[in-house]
Scaffold this active site. Structure first.
Site, PDB file in Angstrom:
ATOM      1  N   CYS A  59      -8.285  -3.516 -19.952  1.00  0.00           N
ATOM      2  CA  CYS A  59      -8.281  -2.770 -18.692  1.00  0.00           C
ATOM      3  C   CYS A  59      -7.189  -3.217 -17.724  1.00  0.00           C
ATOM      4  CB  CYS A  59      -9.645  -2.839 -18.017  1.00  0.00           C
ATOM      5  SG  CYS A  59     -10.057  -4.484 -17.431  1.00  0.00           S
TER       6      CYS A  59
ATOM      7  N   ASN B 160      -3.728  -8.398 -16.542  1.00  0.00           N
ATOM      8  CA  ASN B 160      -2.916  -8.777 -15.373  1.00  0.00           C
ATOM      9  C   ASN B 160      -3.119 -10.258 -15.056  1.00  0.00           C
ATOM     10  OD1 ASN B 160      -2.594  -6.033 -15.325  1.00  0.00           O
ATOM     11  ND2 ASN B 160      -4.025  -5.689 -13.654  1.00  0.00           N
ATOM     12  N   ASP B 161      -4.371 -10.628 -14.926  1.00  0.00           N
ATOM     13  CA  ASP B 161      -4.630 -12.037 -14.640  1.00  0.00           C
ATOM     14  C   ASP B 161      -4.366 -12.911 -15.850  1.00  0.00           C
ATOM     15  OD1 ASP B 161      -5.312 -12.449 -11.923  1.00  0.00           O
ATOM     16  OD2 ASP B 161      -7.102 -11.234 -12.244  1.00  0.00           O
TER      17      ASP B 161
ATOM     18  N   HIS C 206       0.824  -1.220   0.000  1.00  0.00           N
ATOM     19  CA  HIS C 206       0.000   0.000   0.000  1.00  0.00           C
ATOM     20  C   HIS C 206       0.852   1.261   0.000  1.00  0.00           C
ATOM     21  CE1 HIS C 206       0.837  -0.255   4.242  1.00  0.00           C
ATOM     22  NE2 HIS C 206       0.407   0.979   4.389  1.00  0.00           N
TER      23      HIS C 206
ATOM     24  N   ARG D 267     -13.186  -0.978  -9.699  1.00  0.00           N
ATOM     25  CA  ARG D 267     -13.003  -2.179  -8.878  1.00  0.00           C
ATOM     26  C   ARG D 267     -13.800  -1.998  -7.592  1.00  0.00           C
ATOM     27  NH1 ARG D 267      -7.422  -1.553 -10.996  1.00  0.00           N
ATOM     28  NH2 ARG D 267      -6.717  -3.541 -11.875  1.00  0.00           N
TER      29      ARG D 267
ATOM     30  N   ARG E  98     -17.387  -3.231 -12.027  1.00  0.00           N
ATOM     31  CA  ARG E  98     -17.128  -4.670 -12.021  1.00  0.00           C
ATOM     32  C   ARG E  98     -17.684  -5.278 -10.739  1.00  0.00           C
ATOM     33  NH1 ARG E  98     -11.024  -6.759 -12.021  1.00  0.00           N
ATOM     34  NH2 ARG E  98     -11.137  -6.113  -9.853  1.00  0.00           N
TER      35      ARG E  98
ATOM     36  N   GLU F 174      -9.914 -12.947 -18.698  1.00  0.00           N
ATOM     37  CA  GLU F 174      -8.657 -12.928 -17.931  1.00  0.00           C
ATOM     38  C   GLU F 174      -8.185 -14.326 -17.571  1.00  0.00           C
ATOM     39  OE1 GLU F 174      -9.195 -10.431 -14.492  1.00  0.00           O
ATOM     40  OE2 GLU F 174     -11.180 -11.205 -14.062  1.00  0.00           O
TER      41      GLU F 174
ATOM     42  N   ARG G 110       1.284 -13.243 -10.047  1.00  0.00           N
ATOM     43  CA  ARG G 110       1.536 -11.813 -10.242  1.00  0.00           C
ATOM     44  C   ARG G 110       2.041 -11.111  -8.993  1.00  0.00           C
ATOM     45  NH1 ARG G 110      -4.673  -9.671 -11.215  1.00  0.00           N
ATOM     46  NH2 ARG G 110      -3.997  -7.678 -10.352  1.00  0.00           N
TER      47      ARG G 110
HETATM   48  C1  PEP Z   1      -6.710  -7.748 -14.595  1.00  0.00           C
HETATM   49  O1  PEP Z   1      -6.649  -8.881 -14.128  1.00  0.00           O
HETATM   50  O2  PEP Z   1      -6.027  -7.358 -15.551  1.00  0.00           O
HETATM   51  C2  PEP Z   1      -7.647  -6.763 -14.034  1.00  0.00           C
HETATM   52  C3  PEP Z   1      -7.876  -5.617 -14.620  1.00  0.00           C
HETATM   53  O3  PEP Z   1      -8.219  -7.070 -12.847  1.00  0.00           O
HETATM   54  P1  PEP Z   1      -7.451  -7.023 -11.443  1.00  0.00           P
HETATM   55  O4  PEP Z   1      -6.114  -6.402 -11.670  1.00  0.00           O
HETATM   56  O5  PEP Z   1      -8.317  -6.246 -10.534  1.00  0.00           O
HETATM   57  O6  PEP Z   1      -7.374  -8.483 -11.097  1.00  0.00           O
HETATM   58 MG    MG Z   2      -8.181  -9.568 -12.781  1.00  0.00          MG
END
Ligand code: PEP
Ligand code: MG
Length: 753
Positions: free
Chosen positions: A673, A625-626, A361, A468, A504, A602, A636
């Site tokens: 995203c 990201n996922d 954080h 989010r 979301r 994802e 990650r």
């Molecule tokens: C992702 O997984 O790319 C995403 C946008 O969701 P989060 O980072 O919240 O898992």
């Molecule tokens: Mg995600």
């Protein structure tokens, strides 16, 4: 063996400098294995040689004098192959090099083990025996294990010792590696911060008069609450609303039943206030410490920080205010968000922490404030750097202590380029993200908690591409009510209306368990998360959907998004529940409307089913990201494999192409995203692929806009075509960097890898 291994590592860890660390190693290892000699050779890569740095058993006069050319002798062989070598008679080996200065010729048995850190051989640990001796398998594994554990301690001791001897000249120009946490270059003076009060050292103490203790505890809490408000006010202009919400989270924690009632109960049971506080904080922090998710584990640090602040107040200790130099680089082992908030923004040029990672954080805060930061700089001897000049390279996560003129000049130049770039970007604020051939690629904002004040990026974004919703669930003691959720969602919908806001549904679970919703899983990333949880708990899902639909009444700018979709069945079920919530609300007299609904792509399974998914929803949004994590099998949040996490990996690019093909069959729009959307380099590829929009953090908006406004779609397609020929991420990155360079935009990114 295990015990002696632990003891040796512990002793070495505490050695004040390299010399003493090595002296401990050679003495202890020799004893533990019953060898006649133990020596350490360190690699001097600049001069391409191995230097005998410590020995127990050979002539001491040889230490520092014996220098073996790299690639020669048995030491050279162990180092070059990065493998142990076990020989009953060293002299019989063809690579044996007889060195007489050490008195080594008398010895026969030889065991060499490489000392390796981050794939780099730092040196070689050598055991010798007068007799012929083939070391036992368990002795070899002991030495190899020990050598692997010593690498970090050797690096630390070396830097620690160098800093102790540090004069203004002869300064090491090596950087200390860490993790990039907030981009930018910081050049300034180190100010080391420590936890303010030692809560763990507080003993229990019996008391006669609980009322007095109770009152002083309540007063202390009140004082801390006021401190927080003051800090929030001071920091307000520098932080986005999302980051400001951390202050709300602390207030919630400070006033939570767990903390207040827990401490009061202990006071009433006869413990004095500091003792009761210590026990309550420890209990509360332990819950967070045990969590898998890095973000939630960080909450344990928050709890301890709050505990220390209350203790300081209880003890009536008014910490002497820190004098921050004009260019402060905040340094610490565990920097608290409160310590960050204490630094006047205009003096705050960098932050370095020996712990944590980019998802901590405090890293989020540093990014929000635009302060370059490196986390996890484990080798930094915090105790020795107070007042020293320092450079923080937040792009690469590197730190230089007392940099020499060359390093300093280079970083000054980079910092200057950054300043010029930031200044130039401001001129784009009110211009569209339009390519040179007139195509507009809308750029949306990723956001989470939004309080009353206006989040950064509000003017320059086309709306919210990803809201989010999990943070409000995390900072509470229980699930938020429909009304509480509604007012949150309403605020963001109103703030951006008439521009679209994509909310979301809850993406919690697996690695992000809620403190009040326990779950323990062996493979949390492959477990119960996102839509899987909310479908198993329709009461949670329906409450959230009702709150979201009600929040949008009269605004009509809502879009709904489902996370972690891996089967079409999950979409069908989710759609049924949304329809149900909608119908119920209509029956109850609310004028709700069905919003456009999208699915996140994802999980690799969803990539291959993008056509079937697209048929069921109005749009797709790719969470890179996922998707990267699951495609590359790289956690990650795990710093050990952070280098492998790369969204420019050809597999990720191909997956995105596949998603677009699926979506086009049904004429659905695709948005990106994940963090990739905010990467100026990657945005060229995404534009070339023909994605319909990008959604990113506020700090990326203008950089990405700058790229879009400098390139044509045709050129972006050509670059994409070339990128798809690449076989690894590094080649893709090189290609993109060169493209930016030819556009005169290399300054937008630093080649971090
Ligand atoms: C992702 O997984 O790319 C995403 C946008 O969701 P989060 O980072 O919240 O898992
Ligand atoms: Mg995600």
């Amino acid at each position: 063996m295990l015990e002696s291994l632990r003891r040796i590592v512990h002793e070495v860890d505490n050695a004040p400098d390299l010399e003493q660390a090595l002296a401990i190693i050679v003495r202890r290892v020799k004893e533990a294995v019953g060898a006649d000699v133990c020596s350490v050779y360190l690699n001097d890569y600049d001069n391409r040689r191995h230097i005998l740095q410590a020995t127990d058993g050979l002539r001491q006069a040889a230490v520092g004098r014996v220098r073996i050319e790299m690639g020669r002798g048995l030491v050279g062989l162990v180092s070059e192959r990065a493998e142990p070598l076990n020989l009953d008679d060293a002299a019989a080996h063809p690579r044996y090099l007889c060195i007489t200065d050490t008195g080594e010729q008398r010895f026969h048995g030889f065991l060499g083990a490489p000392i390796i850190q981050n794939r780099k051989v730092l040196g070689v640990l050598v055991l010798r025996q007068l007799e012929k001796r083939h070391y036992q398998e368990e002795e070899v594994t002991f030495v190899v294990t020990l050598a692997s554990q010593l690498a970090g301690a050797i690096t630390y001791a070396r830097i620690n010792g160098e800093l102790a001897r540090l004069q203004d000249e002869g300064i090491p120009q090596r950087f200390l590696p860490g993790l990039p946490a907030a981009p930018g270059i910081g050049i300034g003076t180190a100010v080391v911060v420590y936890p303010p009060a030692d809560l763990d050292a507080i003993p229990d103490r019996r008391i006669e008069n609980p009322e007095v203790e109770e009152e002083s505890f309540r007063n202390a809490v009140q004082d801390v609450a006021e401190d927080l408000d003051r800090m929030a006010l001071r920091t307000q202009s520098n932080l986005s609303a999302e980051d400001m919400a951390l202050f709300d989270a602390w207030r919630l924690m400070l006033e939570s039943d767990t903390l207040i009632d827990g401490t009061l109960t202990r006071i009433r049971a006869g413990n004095w206030a500091p003792g009761a506080l210590r026990a309550t904080i420890a209990e509360h922090a332990r819950v967070f410490d045990a969590m898998e998710d890095a973000y939630l584990r960080e909450r344990g640090t928050d709890v301890r920080d709050l505990g220390r602040c209350i203790l300081t107040r209880l003890q009536n200790l008014t910490a002497a205010p820190i004098q921050y130099p004009p260019k402060t680089i905040l340094v610490g082992e565990e920097i608290s968000a409160m310590q960050i908030a204490d630094v006047p923004r205009e003096r705050f040029v960098g932050m370095v922490s020996t712990g944590g990672s980019g998802s901590s954080h405090v890293a989020i805060l540093a990014r929000g404030m635009g302060v370059p930061a490196a986390m996890g700089v484990a080798d930094l001897p915090v105790g020795r750097v107070e007042g020293r000049d320092m450079v923080v390279d937040g792009y690469r996560g590197r730190v230089y202590v007392a940099p020499g003129p060359a390093v300093r000049a280079e970083y000054q130049r980079m910092a200057e380029d950054d300043r010029a770039m930031t200044h130039e970007l401001q001129s784009l604020r009110h211009l569209p993200a339009e390519t040179t051939d007139g195509y507009v690629l809308p750029l949306y904002l990723n956001t989470g908690l939004v309080s009353e004040s206006r989040p950064l990026g509000i003017e320059e974004s086309a709306g919210v591409g990803l809201y989010r919703t999990e943070l409000p669930f995390i900072v509470r003691d229980s699930f938020p009510s429909e009304a509480a959720q509604m007012s949150n969602y309403r605020r963001v919908l109103e703030l951006f209306a008439p521009r679209p806001v994509t909310i979301r549904t809850l993406d919690i679970g697996g690695d992000k368990p809620l403190p009040y919703f326990p779950m323990h899983e062996a493979n949390p990333f492959l477990g119960w998360r996102g839509i899987r949880i909310t479908l198993d708990h329709p009461e949670i899902f329906l409450t959230q959907i009702r709150a979201i639909l009600r929040a949008a009444i009269g605004l009509d700018n809502l879009q709904l998004l489902f996370p972690m979709i891996s089967t079409v069945g999950e979409i069908d079920e989710s759609l049924t529940l949304v329809q149900r919530a909608h119908d119920e609300l209509l029956e109850e007299g609310y004028q709700v409307k069905m919003p456009p609904i999208g699915a996140m792509i994802e999980v690799p399974a969803a990539v291959y089913q993008s056509e079937a998914i697209a048929r069921r929803v109005d749009f797709l949004s790719v969470g890179t990201n996922d998707l990267t994590q699951y495609l590359l099998a790289v956690d990650r949040n795990n710093p050990h494999v952070a280098k492998l996490f790369d969204d420019l990996h050809p597999a990720v690019l191909r997956a995105l192409m596949q998603v677009l093909v699926g979506a086009r069959v049904h004429g659905r729009e695709v948005s990106i995203c994940g963090e990739m959307a905010g990467d100026p380099m990657a945005s060229i590829l995404l534009l070339g692929m023909g994605v319909n929009s990008l959604s990113m953090g506020a700090s990326s908006l203008l950089r990405v806009k700058r790229v879009i406004r400098s390139i044509s779609r045709g050129r972006a397609r050509e670059v994409l075509k070339a990128a798809l020929q690449c076989e690894d991420a590094a080649s893709v990155r090189r290609l993109l960097f060169n493209t930016l360079d030819t556009l005169g935009l290399a300054g937008l990114v630093r080649p971090g890898r």
